[in-house]
Design an enzyme around this catalytic site. Structure first.
Site, PDB file in Angstrom:
ATOM      1  N   ASP A   1       0.858  -1.181   0.000  1.00 11.21           N
ATOM      2  CA  ASP A   1       0.000   0.000   0.000  1.00 11.21           C
ATOM      3  C   ASP A   1       0.892   1.228   0.000  1.00 11.21           C
ATOM      4  O   ASP A   1       1.557   1.520   0.995  1.00 11.21           O
ATOM      5  CB  ASP A   1      -0.914  -0.017   1.232  1.00 11.21           C
ATOM      6  CG  ASP A   1      -1.698   1.276   1.396  1.00 11.21           C
ATOM      7  OD1 ASP A   1      -2.051   1.893   0.368  1.00 11.21           O
ATOM      8  OD2 ASP A   1      -1.954   1.671   2.551  1.00 11.21           O
ATOM      9  N   VAL A   2       0.924   1.947  -1.127  1.00 12.52           N
ATOM     10  CA  VAL A   2       1.798   3.107  -1.284  1.00 12.52           C
ATOM     11  C   VAL A   2       1.009   4.362  -0.933  1.00 12.52           C
ATOM     12  O   VAL A   2       0.110   4.778  -1.684  1.00 12.52           O
ATOM     13  CB  VAL A   2       2.347   3.213  -2.714  1.00 12.52           C
ATOM     14  CG1 VAL A   2       3.345   4.374  -2.812  1.00 12.52           C
ATOM     15  CG2 VAL A   2       3.006   1.909  -3.136  1.00 12.52           C
TER      16      VAL A   2
ATOM     17  N   ASN B   1       1.154   8.563   0.695  1.00 12.77           N
ATOM     18  CA  ASN B   1       1.985   9.749   0.503  1.00 12.77           C
ATOM     19  C   ASN B   1       3.141   9.818   1.491  1.00 12.77           C
ATOM     20  O   ASN B   1       4.171  10.435   1.201  1.00 12.77           O
ATOM     21  CB  ASN B   1       1.121  11.012   0.629  1.00 12.77           C
ATOM     22  CG  ASN B   1       0.199  11.188  -0.552  1.00 12.77           C
ATOM     23  OD1 ASN B   1       0.638  11.299  -1.680  1.00 12.77           O
ATOM     24  ND2 ASN B   1      -1.104  11.198  -0.291  1.00 12.77           N
TER      25      ASN B   1
ATOM     26  N   VAL C   1       5.117   3.498   2.637  1.00 14.75           N
ATOM     27  CA  VAL C   1       4.699   2.299   1.904  1.00 14.75           C
ATOM     28  C   VAL C   1       4.624   1.170   2.916  1.00 14.75           C
ATOM     29  O   VAL C   1       5.590   0.912   3.640  1.00 14.75           O
ATOM     30  CB  VAL C   1       5.686   1.921   0.790  1.00 14.75           C
ATOM     31  CG1 VAL C   1       5.162   0.710   0.002  1.00 14.75           C
ATOM     32  CG2 VAL C   1       5.939   3.090  -0.142  1.00 14.75           C
TER      33      VAL C   1
ATOM     34  N   GLY D   1      -9.624   7.602  -4.496  1.00 12.88           N
ATOM     35  CA  GLY D   1      -8.279   7.065  -4.298  1.00 12.88           C
ATOM     36  C   GLY D   1      -8.304   5.607  -3.884  1.00 12.88           C
ATOM     37  O   GLY D   1      -9.240   5.140  -3.220  1.00 12.88           O
TER      38      GLY D   1
ATOM     39  N   ASP E   1      -6.541   4.002  -1.698  1.00 14.06           N
ATOM     40  CA  ASP E   1      -6.520   3.763  -0.256  1.00 14.06           C
ATOM     41  C   ASP E   1      -7.915   3.881   0.345  1.00 14.06           C
ATOM     42  O   ASP E   1      -8.321   3.076   1.192  1.00 14.06           O
ATOM     43  CB  ASP E   1      -5.549   4.718   0.435  1.00 14.06           C
ATOM     44  CG  ASP E   1      -5.823   6.190   0.132  1.00 14.06           C
ATOM     45  OD1 ASP E   1      -6.495   6.493  -0.882  1.00 14.06           O
ATOM     46  OD2 ASP E   1      -5.347   7.059   0.899  1.00 14.06           O
TER      47      ASP E   1
END
Length: 263
Positions: free
Chosen positions: A6-7, A9, A12, A113, A115
């Site tokens: 999960d990248v 801002n 990661v 997004g 996420d």
């Protein structure tokens, strides 16, 4: 085994999942590294392969890789990592076989997004019913999900660290402080640092309580509140609005998505 990434801002998060015996996955290990869009697939590999060795997991045991990213420049490097070092073409959350399988009932569905979508997917899968998900990250996101798992919309606020950075960065004399829970519930500070901490922390609590109250009023039915993200635990003792604190919600959403994609 499944490798998920999960990248975000800021960080990661990598997680290693193994079969749970019931057709799903359970978490074997979880690692975090600072987000740097310039980090190459080779650099990821040097770091990640050492961690797998510590867990005594041969790279050949990884048979599936899925990732989500809100940092487009990182996508190519993760793809290189997967293909060069594991011989796997990774799935990207929201695309192809890993497309979202829930309704996105907003004006611009494509702008959601990854996420946030993973939080929606995982929260509905784990908790059911009408839900409000609060994700405390670089930004703080509020999501409204109905009992069918449909995403109905939400709101985005600056993360608490962004708020603190702006306060310090735009003033000449205020000191930089670390965010933490104040030592008491008093909102009358006796020195500058305490006053800053009170303003940022309790101001943030008031903001999220106010938004949740308004969201529940608009939903019109009882809604459970799920908090996630690295700073969720910071607020757990300061408010009564959370029904669940689930730090791994986003990364577990990747495991759920991978299972859906393989069916």
């Amino acid at each position: 085994m499944l490798l998920a990434a999960d990248v975000g801002n800021t960080n990661v998060v990598f997680a290693l999942f193994e079969p749970d015996g019931g057709g799903g996955f359970k978490t074997r290990a979880r690692w975090r590294i600072a987000t740097d869009p310039r980090r190459t697939g080779d650099e990821y590999a040097v770091w990640l392969l050492q961690l797998l060795a510590i867990e005594d997991v041969p790279r050949e045991d990884i048979t599936q890789i899925v990732y989500a990213s809100v940092v487009p420049r990182a996508d190519h490097n993760l793809s290189v990592l997967a293909q060069k070092y594991f011989g796997i073409t990774p799935m990207k959350a929201g695309e192809g076989k890993a497309a979202w399988q829930f309704e996105i009932d907003v004006d611009q569905p494509s702008s959601l997004g990854a996420d946030r979508a993973l939080n929606i997917l995982a929260a509905h899968h784990k908790y059911g019913g009408d839900l409000i998900v609060i994700d405390f990250g670089t930004a703080t996101k509020f999501e409204a999900i109905d009992f069918n798992g449909t995403y109905k919309g939400g709101s985005i606020a600056p993360g608490i660290n962004l708020s603190l950075d702006a306060l310090v960065g735009k003033t000449a004399k205020l000191p930089r402080i670390a965010i933490r829970a104040p030592g008491s519930k008093s909102v009358i500070g006796r020195n500058t640092e305490d006053q800053m901490l009170i303003g940022v922390f309790w101001g943030y609590v008031a903001m999220m309580e106010g938004i949740v109250e308004r969201m529940k009023s608009e939903i019109g039915r009882p809604a459970k509140v799920v908090a996630t993200g690295g700073l969720a635990i910071l607020f757990d003792d300061a408010t009564e609005i959370f029904d669940y604190v689930d730090a791994d919600l986003t990364i577990e959403g990747l495991a759920i998505l991978a299972k859906q994609a393989s069916q």
